[in-house]
Design a protein around this motif. Structure first.
Motif, PDB file in Angstrom:
ATOM      1  N   VAL A  95     -10.921  10.966  -0.174  1.00 10.24           N
ATOM      2  CA  VAL A  95     -10.063  10.274  -1.138  1.00 10.24           C
ATOM      3  C   VAL A  95     -10.675   8.920  -1.448  1.00 10.24           C
ATOM      4  CG1 VAL A  95      -7.775   9.232  -1.506  1.00 10.24           C
ATOM      5  CG2 VAL A  95      -7.974  11.453  -0.351  1.00 10.24           C
ATOM      6  N   ILE A  96     -10.644   8.544  -2.734  1.00  9.77           N
ATOM      7  CA  ILE A  96     -11.119   7.234  -3.172  1.00  9.77           C
ATOM      8  C   ILE A  96      -9.931   6.438  -3.691  1.00  9.77           C
ATOM      9  CG2 ILE A  96     -12.591   5.984  -4.807  1.00  9.77           C
ATOM     10  CD1 ILE A  96     -14.382   8.495  -4.901  1.00  9.77           C
ATOM     11  N   THR A  97      -9.800   5.205  -3.239  1.00  9.77           N
ATOM     12  CA  THR A  97      -8.788   4.301  -3.767  1.00  9.77           C
ATOM     13  C   THR A  97      -9.378   2.894  -3.765  1.00  9.77           C
ATOM     14  OG1 THR A  97      -6.445   3.673  -3.644  1.00  9.77           O
ATOM     15  CG2 THR A  97      -7.639   3.871  -1.546  1.00  9.77           C
ATOM     16  N   THR A  98      -8.557   1.880  -3.993  1.00 12.16           N
ATOM     17  CA  THR A  98      -9.063   0.509  -4.005  1.00 12.16           C
ATOM     18  C   THR A  98      -8.340  -0.325  -2.959  1.00 12.16           C
ATOM     19  OG1 THR A  98      -7.523  -0.593  -5.542  1.00 12.16           O
ATOM     20  CG2 THR A  98      -9.254   0.794  -6.507  1.00 12.16           C
ATOM     21  N   THR A 120     -12.180   6.237   1.137  1.00 16.20           N
ATOM     22  CA  THR A 120     -13.034   5.143   0.690  1.00 16.20           C
ATOM     23  C   THR A 120     -12.169   4.156  -0.076  1.00 16.20           C
ATOM     24  OG1 THR A 120     -14.972   6.584   0.501  1.00 16.20           O
ATOM     25  CG2 THR A 120     -15.030   4.503  -0.724  1.00 16.20           C
ATOM     26  N   ARG A 121     -12.107   2.921   0.419  1.00 16.69           N
ATOM     27  CA  ARG A 121     -11.308   1.874  -0.216  1.00 16.69           C
ATOM     28  C   ARG A 121     -12.258   0.904  -0.912  1.00 16.69           C
ATOM     29  NH1 ARG A 121      -9.594   3.280   4.670  1.00 16.69           N
ATOM     30  NH2 ARG A 121      -7.444   4.021   4.934  1.00 16.69           N
ATOM     31  N   LEU A 144     -11.333  14.846  -3.202  1.00 18.31           N
ATOM     32  CA  LEU A 144     -10.115  15.515  -3.653  1.00 18.31           C
ATOM     33  C   LEU A 144      -9.374  14.686  -4.695  1.00 18.31           C
ATOM     34  CD1 LEU A 144      -7.799  17.681  -3.258  1.00 18.31           C
ATOM     35  CD2 LEU A 144      -6.866  16.103  -1.523  1.00 18.31           C
ATOM     36  N   LEU A 145      -9.304  13.372  -4.469  1.00 20.78           N
ATOM     37  CA  LEU A 145      -8.422  12.513  -5.252  1.00 20.78           C
ATOM     38  C   LEU A 145      -9.041  11.137  -5.443  1.00 20.78           C
ATOM     39  CD1 LEU A 145      -5.498  11.900  -6.422  1.00 20.78           C
ATOM     40  CD2 LEU A 145      -4.924  11.135  -4.098  1.00 20.78           C
ATOM     41  N   VAL A 146      -8.868  10.600  -6.646  1.00 25.27           N
ATOM     42  CA  VAL A 146      -9.156   9.193  -6.934  1.00 25.27           C
ATOM     43  C   VAL A 146      -7.832   8.565  -7.345  1.00 25.27           C
ATOM     44  CG1 VAL A 146     -10.405   7.562  -8.397  1.00 25.27           C
ATOM     45  CG2 VAL A 146     -11.513   9.695  -7.669  1.00 25.27           C
ATOM     46  N   SER A 147      -7.430   7.492  -6.674  1.00 24.78           N
ATOM     47  CA  SER A 147      -6.172   6.814  -6.986  1.00 24.78           C
ATOM     48  C   SER A 147      -6.446   5.341  -7.252  1.00 24.78           C
ATOM     49  CB  SER A 147      -5.181   6.961  -5.821  1.00 24.78           C
ATOM     50  OG  SER A 147      -3.948   6.333  -6.127  1.00 24.78           O
TER      51      SER A 147
END
Length: 377
Positions: A95-98, A120-121, A144-147
């Motif tokens: 998962v990718i986020t910030t 991954t933040r 799976l997901l980018v948020s």
């Protein structure tokens, strides 16, 4: 003189038109949307379907892609944790986020991480926006997901949704955005069909607290592989069971429609207030947080050299109501994780206050506010 409310990023006042609709469905049309044997239920169902259309229209979605929830926090949890099963089944556990997301995104990501997912933040710079190329670099075959949020709740800085959409065109990862602060205010970026999941809250757009939605766009004819977090009743396609709060939903629908109808007028009013505020505060040499060319015109994250935010809020509390961070974590006096992620020291982060308004905000005596701040030096 009444204290002027300048904390609209925390919650907005209820719009009169929206209030009237809510009261109508609280007192006159009080039927249960699930009651199929009489007209009270039929009229309630019609009100809910109309609200689906109104919410969907803001982003160019379809009626059956709108799942009503209690707000963006629940929507974020359903979007992120609801994909957990699909990730496990497909062998996609990345998962990718910030680093500047709301806790309602960061904590579900933490929960996935505890279950063996890798998160991954992405960092941000002083401008307050994530670099879309950092998203590209972080993508993997098992993502799976980018948020990535649409607009940051503390700084008002718009994130590069359109650029991220372009990057994801050739990747299968789902794209979710927490749009609590931008839905109905920044209209274009959410209309792209590649934005799979959109979380919204009614109380950020002059609807009541306690209602929101998760917009779940189909991919072609396929629904997203979400699984529910709660069970029982089968409402909302089984993804969010429970009796639907028709008055709140009707109010959210009306607020969404009005936000689009009055968009230009509201933007003008907010821009005018912003310009007046900046003009009056300019002699104090304030520091504005983030790249102001990316900032929404209804919010200022600002600091004044040598002044602590808590002292500033107390000094101004008989004039204006402002905050120094997210309302959802206001019981904590630790430095904002958003401002820290932008590279600020604890001291600099603790100096920042957030001032936010809307088209319903009454006249503000900015000169008096500036004079009060001068007395603190």
């Amino acid at each position: 003189m009444a204290v002027v409310y300048l904390d609209c990023n925390a919650t907005t006042p209820l719009a009169p038109e929206v209030r009237d609709i809510m009261i109508h469905y609280l007192t006159d049309e009080f039927g249960n949307e699930g009651s199929r044997t009489h007209e009270y239920g039929a009229r309630a169902k019609s009100a809910v379907q109309k609200a689906r259309d109104q919410v969907a229209a803001v982003v160019g979605a379809k009626r059956d892609e709108v799942i009503f929830t209690s707000g963006a926090t629940e929507s974020n949890n359903l979007a992120i944790l609801g994909l957990r099963g699909a990730g496990i089944e497909q062998g996609k556990r990345h998962v990718i986020t910030t680093a500047i997301e709301h806790k309602a995104v960061l904590e579900p990501c933490d929960a996935l991480e505890r279950e063996g997912f890798e998160v991954t933040r992405l960092p941000v710079g002083e401008n307050g926006a994530v670099d879309p190329e950092a998203v590209r670099d972080a993508l993997r075959p098992d993502t799976l997901l980018v948020s990535v949020m649409q607009v940051n709740n503390e700084t008002g800085i718009c994130q590069p949704i359109a650029e991220i959409v372009d990057i994801l065109q050739d990747h299968e990862a789902f794209f979710h955005t927490d749009a609590a602060q931008g839905f109905g205010k920044e209209l274009d970026s959410l209309k792209h069909p590649r934005v799979d999941l959109i979380s919204i809250s009614g109380h950020k757009i002059h609807a009541p607290k306690g209602v929101g939605a998760l917009i779940t766009r189909r991919r072609g004819y396929a629904r997203l592989p979400l699984t529910p977090l709660t069970f029982g009743g089968g409402q909302e396609r089984g993804l969010r069971p429970g009796t639907l709060p028709v008055p709140l939903i009707a109010a959210l629908g009306a607020a969404a429609e009005i936000a689009v109808r009055d968009h230009h007028k509201r933007q003008q009013a907010c821009a005018m207030l912003r310009n007046t505020a900046l003009g009056s505060l300019a002699p104090l040499n304030p520091k504005l947080t983030g790249d102001q060319s990316k900032a929404m015109n209804h919010v200022l994250n600002i600091s004044f050299a040598g002044l602590d935010s808590e002292a500033l809020i107390v000094a101004l509390k008989d004039l204006i109501a402002i905050s120094n961070g997210s309302a959802c974590t206001s019981s904590s006096y630790t430095p904002s994780h958003v401002l820290k992620a932008m590279g600020m020291s604890d001291e600099d982060a603790n100096a920042c206050v957030r001032i936010s308004w809307c088209h319903l905000t009454p006249a503000v005596d900015w000169e008096q506010i500036a004079q009060r701040i001068r007395t603190l030096y």
